[in-house]
Design a protein around this motif. Structure first.
Motif: not given
Length: 222
Positions: A5-12, A188-193
């Motif tokens: 199984l492939t595990v994708i790292a959670a974004p930040k 890698t990153y989820v940008a939120v305003v």
């Protein structure tokens, strides 16, 4: 034979400031940073810059925000202003028309983050990588109040961007609910305003925790 199984790292979570009055903005940032869940903070204050003597106003605000972020060990980038980033000893995020990655690398310390706006164009993502940017930002993913006229990129454009061997940031209309649509992508990153910063102070921490719960879905084998 059982397939691995492939595990994708959670974004930040990557938080951007809005144009709130500064005292209110500071309170919201402190509430968010105190959760320990903000991985990167961008100072973007367009309305302040538009004021007479906007540069000095921005410097004074940014100085205080950088000190706050340091207290929580959160790195900071300044939007579009390499000189101010260098003066404050922080990183920078550059739009396509707002300076060159090479200039930022020359002006800033080697450990500082340099982001590059790439819209939906994989060619720009490749350029960002080749120029030595820390991450490439793609979007808009959805429509947003911050940039209502931004072009929405396709899922295929985003998939192509994820394959360029550079940290990828997504931005544009993202919420703790709709981020589930991207759960199988190596972001890698989820940008939120707005989804955090448009809330009243007393709701900010709870919303950050909702984001943390949303990211936990990445920890499930894909």
């Amino acid at each position: 034979m059982t397939q691995a199984l492939t595990v994708i790292a959670a974004p930040k979570l990557y938080l951007l400031t809005n144009d709130d009055e500064f005292v209110l903005l500071y309170q919201k940032l402190e509430a968010a940073l105190a959760t320990g869940f903000i991985a990167l903070l961008q100072i973007r204050r367009k309305q302040i810059l538009a004021l007479p003597d906007g540069e000095s106003h921005l410097y004074e605000e940014a100085r205080q925000i950088v000190e706050l972020a340091k207290a929580y060990n959160v790195p900071v980038v300044i939007n579009d202003n390499i000189k101010l980033a260098a003066k404050l000893g922080v990183g920078v995020h550059l739009g396509q028309q707002d300076g060159e990655v090479a200039d930022a690398k020359h002006e800033l310390q080697p450990n500082q983050i340099i982001g590059r706006t790439c819209h939906g164009k994989v060619g720009l993502v490749k350029e960002a990588k080749n120029e030595g940017a820390s991450y490439a930002a793609m979007g808009a993913i959805f429509t947003s109040n911050t940039k209502p006229n931004a072009n929405i990129i396709s899922r295929q454009q985003l998939i192509d961007g994820c394959q360029q061997d550079i940290a990828l940031c997504v931005i544009g209309g993202l919420t703790a609910e709709n981020i589930s649509e991207l759960v199988d992508l190596p972001i890698t990153y989820v940008a939120v305003v707005g989804d955090i910063m448009d809330l009243p102070v007393h709701q900010v921490a709870a919303r950050c925790h909702q984001w943390q719960q949303a990211f936990s879905k990445w920890e499930t084998p894909a």
